[in-house]
Design a protein around this motif. Structure first.
Motif, short mmCIF file in Angstrom:
data_model
loop_
_atom_site.label_atom_id
_atom_site.label_comp_id
_atom_site.label_asym_id
_atom_site.label_seq_id
_atom_site.Cartn_x
_atom_site.Cartn_y
_atom_site.Cartn_z
N ALA A 61 0.85 -1.21 0.03
CA ALA A 61 -0.08 -0.24 0.02
C ALA A 61 0.92 1.06 0.12
O ALA A 61 2.09 1.03 0.48
N VAL A 62 0.27 2.53 -0.29
CA VAL A 62 1.08 3.69 -0.41
C VAL A 62 -0.01 4.89 -0.24
O VAL A 62 -1.13 4.58 -0.45
N THR A 63 0.54 5.88 0.46
CA THR A 63 -0.05 7.10 0.43
C THR A 63 0.69 8.29 0.06
O THR A 63 1.99 8.18 -0.18
N MET A 64 0.04 9.05 -0.38
CA MET A 64 0.79 10.57 -0.79
C MET A 64 -0.12 11.85 -0.74
O MET A 64 -1.20 11.61 -0.36
N ARG A 65 0.68 12.74 -0.50
CA ARG A 65 -0.13 13.92 -0.16
C ARG A 65 0.63 15.39 -0.73
O ARG A 65 1.95 15.30 -0.79
N THR A 66 -0.15 16.19 -1.26
CA THR A 66 0.37 17.52 -1.86
C THR A 66 -0.22 18.56 -0.82
O THR A 66 -1.28 19.03 -1.26
N PRO A 67 0.33 18.82 0.23
CA PRO A 67 -0.48 20.01 1.10
C PRO A 67 -0.80 21.08 0.27
O PRO A 67 0.06 21.48 -0.58
N PRO A 68 -1.87 21.75 0.69
CA PRO A 68 -2.97 21.34 1.91
C PRO A 68 -4.07 20.35 1.40
O PRO A 68 -4.85 20.27 2.12
N HIS A 69 -3.61 19.59 0.23
CA HIS A 69 -4.90 18.76 -0.40
C HIS A 69 -5.00 17.50 0.79
O HIS A 69 -4.29 17.19 1.51
N ASN A 70 -5.94 16.61 0.37
CA ASN A 70 -6.30 15.46 1.38
C ASN A 70 -5.04 14.48 0.98
O ASN A 70 -4.21 14.42 0.08
N ILE A 72 -3.95 10.89 -0.02
CA ILE A 72 -4.57 10.07 -1.04
C ILE A 72 -4.07 8.60 -0.56
O ILE A 72 -2.73 8.44 -0.42
N LEU A 73 -4.84 7.57 -0.63
CA LEU A 73 -4.53 6.13 -0.37
C LEU A 73 -4.64 5.23 -1.49
O LEU A 73 -5.45 5.46 -2.26
N SER A 74 -3.64 4.47 -1.62
CA SER A 74 -3.65 3.59 -2.82
C SER A 74 -4.54 2.33 -2.66
O SER A 74 -5.33 1.93 -1.48
N GLU A 75 -4.74 1.24 -3.59
CA GLU A 75 -5.43 -0.13 -3.10
C GLU A 75 -4.53 -0.55 -2.11
O GLU A 75 -3.41 -0.52 -2.00
N VAL A 76 -4.97 -1.64 -1.05
CA VAL A 76 -4.51 -1.92 0.04
C VAL A 76 -4.28 -3.49 0.10
O VAL A 76 -5.45 -4.24 -0.01
N ASP A 77 -3.18 -4.14 -0.24
CA ASP A 77 -2.94 -5.54 -0.46
C ASP A 77 -2.89 -6.33 0.80
O ASP A 77 -3.06 -7.50 1.08
N ASP A 78 -2.70 -5.59 2.08
CA ASP A 78 -2.62 -6.21 3.39
C ASP A 78 -3.18 -4.96 4.33
O ASP A 78 -2.75 -4.14 4.56
N ASP A 79 -4.17 -5.51 4.90
CA ASP A 79 -4.82 -4.43 5.68
C ASP A 79 -4.00 -4.01 7.05
O ASP A 79 -4.31 -2.95 7.85
N GLN A 80 -3.03 -4.98 7.29
CA GLN A 80 -1.98 -4.69 8.27
C GLN A 80 -1.01 -3.30 8.04
O GLN A 80 -0.62 -2.82 8.97
N ALA A 81 -0.96 -3.04 6.87
CA ALA A 81 -0.62 -1.82 6.49
C ALA A 81 -1.17 -0.70 7.02
O ALA A 81 -0.58 0.44 7.01
N LEU A 82 -2.38 -0.42 7.27
CA LEU A 82 -3.24 0.58 7.51
C LEU A 82 -2.75 1.29 8.73
O LEU A 82 -2.51 2.56 8.63
N GLY A 101 -9.52 7.87 -1.88
CA GLY A 101 -8.79 6.57 -2.52
C GLY A 101 -10.09 5.62 -2.69
O GLY A 101 -11.14 5.80 -2.53
N PRO A 102 -9.39 4.48 -2.93
CA PRO A 102 -10.47 3.22 -3.36
C PRO A 102 -11.46 2.95 -2.06
O PRO A 102 -11.03 3.22 -0.67
N ARG A 103 -12.66 3.27 -2.33
CA ARG A 103 -13.70 2.96 -1.11
C ARG A 103 -13.39 2.26 0.00
O ARG A 103 -13.49 2.70 1.04
N ALA A 104 -13.41 1.04 -0.21
CA ALA A 104 -13.25 -0.01 0.85
C ALA A 104 -12.06 0.41 1.65
O ALA A 104 -12.00 0.19 3.01
N ALA A 105 -10.79 0.55 1.05
CA ALA A 105 -9.60 0.88 1.61
C ALA A 105 -9.71 1.96 2.60
O ALA A 105 -9.29 2.49 3.67
N VAL A 106 -10.39 3.33 1.96
CA VAL A 106 -10.47 4.52 2.66
C VAL A 106 -11.30 4.19 3.82
O VAL A 106 -11.20 4.58 4.94
N GLU A 107 -12.51 3.32 3.76
CA GLU A 107 -13.38 3.34 4.88
C GLU A 107 -12.98 2.42 5.91
O GLU A 107 -13.54 2.56 6.95
N ARG A 108 -11.69 1.77 5.65
CA ARG A 108 -11.14 0.80 6.89
C ARG A 108 -9.99 1.79 7.49
O ARG A 108 -9.65 1.86 8.75
#
Length: 282
Positions: A61-70, A72-82, A101-108
């Motif tokens: 999984a990855v995240t990125m941000r360009t402040p002051p924006h939100n 951003i989360l990628s698809e997540v292949d292992d929930d232990q990464a969250l 980001g991807p709905r299911a991953a964001v909601e977790r």
């Protein structure tokens, strides 16, 4: 499980590019932003943030941000990464305005951020990503596409203001004028107008190139010109333009609350890929 933070887009993509590229449509926003940041690291003002979660040496999984924006989360292949990604984001920022980001991953991810920060959270938009590899251009639509010209400036800013008011749940960090300047000065982006008998009736844009694709949007047609096919024809021609330039496919986002847009884009060749979501933190 560990998280490695990157100071620039080049090192981020060197580590995470294969993971992101395997699902190019789902990751088109991250790929488009990070690709631009490779050559212009301060495009969006402040220094960008990149984090990569690894299980041993496998990117999950990855995240990125360009402040002051939100964030951003990628698809997540292992929930232990969250959890580790939430910890790293908390270490990097005092607070976040939201996440997308991807709905299911964001909601977790959302409850993990709430537990760590005490922030309240609310869903502000649910979106669907579409991809097109060919175009079924609508027939019989009057008019033609032409490139943006400086004489369109006032109209383009007004229409972008209207698009933001109508289609975006939260105000963007940049003004419509800033958006216009960024898009028209970016060699990988563009703005086009649909003109009928000398009158401009719709506006569209493209940008955010990925290794094999490009993102189409926003598309805006004023209310008094709708239901005539102008937006569909403009989207089709913008898409064909990118395909003719060698892109394998194009992407666009639709608001799931708008059944019209979800229908018309499928009629010109776009097919649904996945759902994404935006949440706000307060």
């Amino acid at each position: 499980m560990r998280v490695e933070r990157h100071q620039d887009a080049n090192s981020f993509l060197a580590q995470a590019g294969e993971f992101l590229g395997a699902r190019e449509a789902e990751h088109n926003l991250i790929l488009g932003l990070s690709g631009r940041l490779r050559t212009e690291p301060r495009t969006y003002g402040e220094d960008p943030y990149f984090a990569v979660a690894l299980d041993d040496e496998r990117v999950v999984a990855v995240t990125m941000r360009t402040p002051p924006h939100n964030l951003i989360l990628s698809e997540v292949d292992d929930d232990q990464a969250l959890g580790p990604l939430a910890d790293d984001a908390q270490d990097a920022f005092e607070s976040l305005p939201g996440i997308g980001g991807p709905r299911a991953a964001v909601e977790r991810f959302v409850p993990l951020w709430q537990e760590r920060t005490g922030a309240s959270a609310r869903a502000v938009m649910r979106l669907r990503i579409y991809r097109a590899e060919h175009v079924d251009r609508p027939a019989g639509i009057p008019g033609a596409m032409r490139p943006y010209e400086e004489r369109d400036r006032e109209l383009a800013i007004a229409w972008m203001d209207a698009f933001v008011d109508e289609a975006m749940a939260e105000p963007p960090p940049e003004t419509s004028e800033e958006w216009l300047e960024r898009r028209k000065d970016d060699p990988d982006s563009g703005i086009s107008m649909w003109e009928v008998d000398g009158a401009v009736v719709s506006m569209g844009s493209y940008g955010g190139p990925t290794p094999n694709g490009a993102r189409i949007g926003p598309i805006y047609t004023p209310p008094d010109q709708r239901r005539r096919g102008y937006g569909s024809a403009l989207t089709a021609d913008l898409t064909q333009l990118q395909l003719d330039r060698g892109r394998r496919f194009c992407f666009l986002f639709t608001d799931l609350a708008n059944p019209t847009s979800n229908s018309i884009y499928q009629q010109i060749g776009y097919r649904p890929v996945s759902d994404s979501a935006q949440w706000a933190f307060e």
